[in-house]
Scaffold this active site. Structure first.
Site, PDB file in Angstrom:
ATOM      1  N   ASP A  58     103.901  36.433  82.325  1.00 35.43           N
ATOM      2  CA  ASP A  58     105.019  35.953  83.145  1.00 35.43           C
ATOM      3  C   ASP A  58     104.606  35.860  84.615  1.00 35.43           C
ATOM      4  O   ASP A  58     104.361  36.878  85.253  1.00 35.43           O
ATOM      5  CB  ASP A  58     106.202  36.922  83.026  1.00 35.43           C
ATOM      6  CG  ASP A  58     106.874  36.841  81.664  1.00 35.43           C
ATOM      7  OD1 ASP A  58     107.303  35.742  81.279  1.00 35.43           O
ATOM      8  OD2 ASP A  58     106.961  37.888  80.998  1.00 35.43           O
TER       9      ASP A  58
ATOM     10  N   ASP B  98     112.454  34.411  74.040  1.00 31.75           N
ATOM     11  CA  ASP B  98     111.948  35.295  75.098  1.00 31.75           C
ATOM     12  C   ASP B  98     113.087  36.053  75.762  1.00 31.75           C
ATOM     13  O   ASP B  98     113.957  35.449  76.401  1.00 31.75           O
ATOM     14  CB  ASP B  98     111.198  34.432  76.131  1.00 31.75           C
ATOM     15  CG  ASP B  98     110.543  35.265  77.223  1.00 31.75           C
ATOM     16  OD1 ASP B  98     110.501  36.499  77.095  1.00 31.75           O
ATOM     17  OD2 ASP B  98     110.069  34.658  78.210  1.00 31.75           O
TER      18      ASP B  98
HETATM   19  C1  DX5 Z   1     111.809  37.513  81.599  1.00 29.94           C
HETATM   20  C2  DX5 Z   1     110.465  37.245  81.003  1.00 29.94           C
HETATM   21  C3  DX5 Z   1     110.259  37.860  79.683  1.00 29.94           C
HETATM   22  C4  DX5 Z   1     110.330  39.368  79.677  1.00 29.94           C
HETATM   23  C5  DX5 Z   1     110.498  39.851  78.257  1.00 29.94           C
HETATM   24  O1  DX5 Z   1     111.985  36.680  82.682  1.00 29.94           O
HETATM   25  O2  DX5 Z   1     110.280  35.856  80.839  1.00 29.94           O
HETATM   26  O3  DX5 Z   1     109.029  37.424  79.115  1.00 29.94           O
HETATM   27  O4  DX5 Z   1     109.198  39.948  80.220  1.00 29.94           O
HETATM   28  O5  DX5 Z   1     110.628  41.223  78.277  1.00 29.94           O
HETATM   29  P1  DX5 Z   1     111.695  41.980  77.361  1.00 29.94           P
HETATM   30  O6  DX5 Z   1     111.261  41.787  75.948  1.00 29.94           O
HETATM   31  O7  DX5 Z   1     111.602  43.387  77.817  1.00 29.94           O
HETATM   32  O8  DX5 Z   1     113.035  41.364  77.623  1.00 29.94           O
HETATM   33 ZN    ZN Z   2     108.548  35.167  79.692  1.00 27.48          ZN
END
Ligand code: DX5
Ligand code: ZN
Length: 233
Positions: A37, A180
């Site tokens: 990310d 996601d």
């Molecule tokens: C949020 C990101 C995600 C996040 C997912 O903006 O795009 O990829 O890191 O993490 P979890 O699974 O903890 O929601």
């Molecule tokens: Zn993400």
């Protein structure tokens, strides 16, 4: 509909002080892809990692496919940098550029997979546009507001996932659908049943002591959802 599926741990939830080790641990535990990310504290209210970190990961000998989820604006130059640092896939938000098709084509021309990310409010009508769909490899449906890991899964994403699944299947193109945000042991069956192919999971993997067991359990639930989809066809 695609019968394969991919677990993509989001390293935003990893211990950055030991990033290489964390990535190796999730690879050993059964990860298929690493979700990276990239946030700029402008397009989203958080600052994370960029091409320099990806370059270091590659230099460290990590060769697993890496999908970059770009949450930044502007993105044109960043896309070029991430191509140079050997991202395997670059996913961006259509709202972050005026050059959606130009960038999708540029990414693909460089042997990289191209993807579009959809926030909870981004119109899915992009997926009705043949000129866009023909340049896509991945559609990432977000189930939280972009910016942070550890947020609660928004159930409206299940409906959006089903709509995206239908649009992609009807399009006839070979496009993978990712989910996601907030994916965990309790909702992963429903997410798989709704048609996801790529499961991006941050805190629900990295907060656990045993990554192997965690991923194994999740894979089991995904497989049973996929079998039930086939049974109910
Ligand atoms: C949020 C990101 C995600 C996040 C997912 O903006 O795009 O990829 O890191 O993490 P979890 O699974 O903890 O929601
Ligand atoms: Zn993400």
């Amino acid at each position: 509909m695609n019968n394969n599926f991919f677990i993509s741990p989001s390293i935003l939830a990893a211990n950055f002080a030991n990033l290489g080790e964390e990535i190796r641990k999730v690879i050993d535990a059964g990860a298929d892809i690493i979700h990276f990310d990239a946030m700029d504290n402008h397009y989203v209210p958080n600052l994370s990692i960029g091409p320099i970190v990806l370059k270091s990961i590659r230099k460290d000998g990590i060769i697993i496919p890496i999908e970059v989820h770009l949450m930044a604006k502007p993105i044109d130059e960043l896309v070029v940098s991430f191509i140079k640092t050997k991202a395997n896939c670059i996913i961006f938000h259509p709202e972050s550029t005026k050059n959606v098709n130009f960038l999708l084509k540029l990414i693909r021309k460089n042997n990289c997979k191209a993807g579009l990310a959809f926030t909870l409010t981004t119109s899915l009508n992009y997926l009705k546009n043949k000129n866009i769909v023909k340049n896509l490899d991945i559609v990432l449906i977000m189930s939280v507001s972009p910016g942070f890991s550890g947020q609660k899964f928004q159930k409206s994403a299940i409906k959006r996932l089903k709509i995206a699944r239908k649009l992609i299947d009807d399009s006839g193109y070979n496009i993978l659908i990712g989910i996601d945000g907030g994916v965990n042991d309790d909702n992963i069956y429903d997410v798989a049943y709704a048609g996801a192919d790529i499961f991006v999971i941050g805190s629900s993997i990295f907060s656990k002591n045993n990554y192997f067991k965690t991923i194994k359990n999740m894979k089991k639930k995904i497989k049973s959802a996929k079998i039930n989809i086939l049974k109910n066809l």
